[in-house]
Design an enzyme around this catalytic site. Structure first.
Site, PDB file in Angstrom:
ATOM      1  N   HIS A 151      -4.139 -10.039  -4.132  1.00  0.00           N
ATOM      2  CA  HIS A 151      -5.258  -9.558  -3.554  1.00  0.00           C
ATOM      3  C   HIS A 151      -6.342  -9.356  -4.359  1.00  0.00           C
ATOM      4  O   HIS A 151      -7.331  -8.611  -3.941  1.00  0.00           O
ATOM      5  CB  HIS A 151      -5.046  -8.557  -2.418  1.00  0.00           C
ATOM      6  CG  HIS A 151      -4.025  -9.063  -1.222  1.00  0.00           C
ATOM      7  ND1 HIS A 151      -3.336  -8.212  -0.277  1.00  0.00           N
ATOM      8  CD2 HIS A 151      -3.891 -10.305  -1.021  1.00  0.00           C
ATOM      9  CE1 HIS A 151      -2.547  -9.131   0.495  1.00  0.00           C
ATOM     10  NE2 HIS A 151      -2.837 -10.356   0.071  1.00  0.00           N
ATOM     11  N   ASN A 182      10.989   0.696   2.505  1.00  0.00           N
ATOM     12  CA  ASN A 182       9.784   1.038   3.377  1.00  0.00           C
ATOM     13  C   ASN A 182       9.924   1.952   4.428  1.00  0.00           C
ATOM     14  O   ASN A 182      10.970   1.983   5.292  1.00  0.00           O
ATOM     15  CB  ASN A 182       9.211  -0.381   3.922  1.00  0.00           C
ATOM     16  CG  ASN A 182       7.701  -0.403   4.350  1.00  0.00           C
ATOM     17  OD1 ASN A 182       6.885  -0.068   3.632  1.00  0.00           O
ATOM     18  ND2 ASN A 182       7.510  -0.631   5.800  1.00  0.00           N
ATOM     19  N   CYS A 221     -27.792 -14.213 -11.945  1.00  0.00           N
ATOM     20  CA  CYS A 221     -28.371 -15.342 -11.135  1.00  0.00           C
ATOM     21  C   CYS A 221     -28.997 -14.622  -9.857  1.00  0.00           C
ATOM     22  O   CYS A 221     -29.800 -15.479  -9.102  1.00  0.00           O
ATOM     23  CB  CYS A 221     -27.145 -16.193 -10.667  1.00  0.00           C
ATOM     24  SG  CYS A 221     -26.122 -15.774  -9.610  1.00  0.00           S
ATOM     25  N   GLN A 277       0.339  -6.423  -3.741  1.00  0.00           N
ATOM     26  CA  GLN A 277      -0.716  -6.509  -2.864  1.00  0.00           C
ATOM     27  C   GLN A 277      -1.897  -5.712  -2.926  1.00  0.00           C
ATOM     28  O   GLN A 277      -2.808  -5.770  -2.195  1.00  0.00           O
ATOM     29  CB  GLN A 277      -0.291  -6.320  -1.344  1.00  0.00           C
ATOM     30  CG  GLN A 277       0.701  -7.577  -1.019  1.00  0.00           C
ATOM     31  CD  GLN A 277       1.714  -7.281   0.233  1.00  0.00           C
ATOM     32  OE1 GLN A 277       2.546  -6.592   0.286  1.00  0.00           O
ATOM     33  NE2 GLN A 277       1.086  -7.933   1.497  1.00  0.00           N
ATOM     34  N   ALA A 290       0.756  -1.235   0.059  1.00  0.00           N
ATOM     35  CA  ALA A 290       0.081  -0.084   0.047  1.00  0.00           C
ATOM     36  C   ALA A 290       0.888   1.402  -0.079  1.00  0.00           C
ATOM     37  O   ALA A 290       0.223   2.306  -0.749  1.00  0.00           O
ATOM     38  CB  ALA A 290      -1.041   0.084   1.176  1.00  0.00           C
ATOM     39  N   ILE A 331       9.181   6.672  -1.215  1.00  0.00           N
ATOM     40  CA  ILE A 331       9.270   5.947  -2.144  1.00  0.00           C
ATOM     41  C   ILE A 331       9.141   6.708  -3.660  1.00  0.00           C
ATOM     42  O   ILE A 331       9.817   6.038  -4.694  1.00  0.00           O
ATOM     43  CB  ILE A 331       7.985   4.975  -2.143  1.00  0.00           C
ATOM     44  CG1 ILE A 331       8.175   4.117  -1.070  1.00  0.00           C
ATOM     45  CG2 ILE A 331       7.569   4.152  -3.220  1.00  0.00           C
ATOM     46  CD1 ILE A 331       6.966   3.190  -0.368  1.00  0.00           C
ATOM     47  N   ASP A 383      -5.762  -1.381  -6.651  1.00  0.00           N
ATOM     48  CA  ASP A 383      -6.241  -0.005  -7.279  1.00  0.00           C
ATOM     49  C   ASP A 383      -5.929  -0.161  -8.565  1.00  0.00           C
ATOM     50  O   ASP A 383      -6.303   0.916  -9.328  1.00  0.00           O
ATOM     51  CB  ASP A 383      -5.588   0.929  -6.429  1.00  0.00           C
ATOM     52  CG  ASP A 383      -3.966   0.951  -6.493  1.00  0.00           C
ATOM     53  OD1 ASP A 383      -3.118   0.242  -7.262  1.00  0.00           O
ATOM     54  OD2 ASP A 383      -3.304   1.278  -5.346  1.00  0.00           O
ATOM     55  N   THR A 419       5.630  -2.043   1.474  1.00  0.00           N
ATOM     56  CA  THR A 419       5.050  -3.263   2.332  1.00  0.00           C
ATOM     57  C   THR A 419       5.739  -3.793   3.684  1.00  0.00           C
ATOM     58  O   THR A 419       6.673  -3.687   3.657  1.00  0.00           O
ATOM     59  CB  THR A 419       4.881  -4.416   1.499  1.00  0.00           C
ATOM     60  OG1 THR A 419       4.255  -5.692   2.192  1.00  0.00           O
ATOM     61  CG2 THR A 419       6.217  -4.962   0.929  1.00  0.00           C
TER      62      THR A 419
END
Length: 268
Positions: free
Chosen positions: A135, A233, A170, A115, A36, A251, A118, A208
């Site tokens: 994910h 990180n 359905c 992970q 994230a 980052i 988006d 992460t």
């Protein structure tokens, strides 16, 4: 090729940066794992950080439980409204997303395992077949009964008329095509991710916490195959002591700087 930003200045650990840059520049294949933290510069909050979504609103984490979602229509209504108001619909790829596309252009990117749900890596220029979404993705909705997949905007557009939109095919319960707590991961997707971790010279983990498995365990898979581990990180991770380099720089500046070094090496 997309342009990237200038080197981070000052670097928190100049020697660590040089070590990471040298490893990446000399690697024949690089596999990236993102979390994230890569998307926070795009305005999408992380989950467990100091300003994370679940840190500020623990009830939001409870809503990510599959059994709770399936068994409670009120929870589903709240989740649908949160999905409609999510920042992903206005977010744009940031410098890190674009830098990973630059890395792919050098021919050294084995795969990018994410992970995140988006879709910003693909919008940032990475081909869809290079991105492994462990994910799932919130850009699509899936019926839990018949498996029908529908673009999320089509389902979200129905919320003014239906608070819990059911499958048009359905009548089953629909949810975003993401992995909730208590829901099984896609075995084929996990195997693809593990294969990418085994087949690289450098495994680069970015943004992460490396606490959520099996994604975090890909670090072990890579290192057992003799790959070097580089961690980028803001907060410490359980794998820092095993990494060849650990970078705490933002980052959005350090990843473009690292990729530029790889690009220069590829041209020389």
């Amino acid at each position: 090729m997309a342009s990237t930003t200038t080197d981070p200045a000052p670097l928190a650990d100049p020697e660590g940066f040089e070590r990471a840059a040298d490893l990446l520049a000399s690697a024949g294949r690089v596999t990236v794992l993102t979390g994230a933290g890569v998307s926070t510069d795009s305005g999408i909050p992380d989950y467990r950080g100091p300003n994370g979504l679940w840190t500020k609103d623990p009830a939001a984490e409870a809503m990510a439980d599959f059994d709770t979602y399936m068994g409670d229509a009120d929870v589903r209504r709240q989740v649908w409204l949160r999905r409609r108001d999510h920042r992903v619909w206005t977010a744009e790829p940031n410098a890190a997303h674009r830098a990973f596309a630059d890395l792919d252009a050098t021919g050294r990117l084995r795969a990018l395992v994410t992970q995140n749900i988006d879709g910003l890596h693909q919008r940032g220029g990475l081909p869809a077949d290079r991105v492994i979404e462990v994910h799932g993705t919130m850009l699509w909705v899936v019926c839990t009964s018949c498996g029908l997949r529908t673009p999320s905007p089509e389902v979200l557009a129905r919320l003014d008329e239906e608070s819990d939109p059911r499958c048009p095919q359905c009548g089953g319960i629909q949810k975003s095509d993401t992995i909730s707590f208590g829901q099984r991961l896609n075995a084929d997707v996990i195997e693809r991710a593990a294969r990418a971790a085994r087949e690289c010279g450098v495994f680069l983990a970015v943004g992460t916490s490396l606490t959520v498995h099996p994604a975090a365990g890909l670090c072990d898979v890579a290192m057992m195959a003799r790959a070097s581990l580089v961690v980028v990180n803001a907060e410490p991770t359980p794998y820092d002591d095993f990494a060849s380099a650990v970078l705490r720089d933002p980052i959005g500046t350090v990843i473009p700087a690292l990729v530029r070094r790889v690009t220069e090496a590829a041209r020389s």
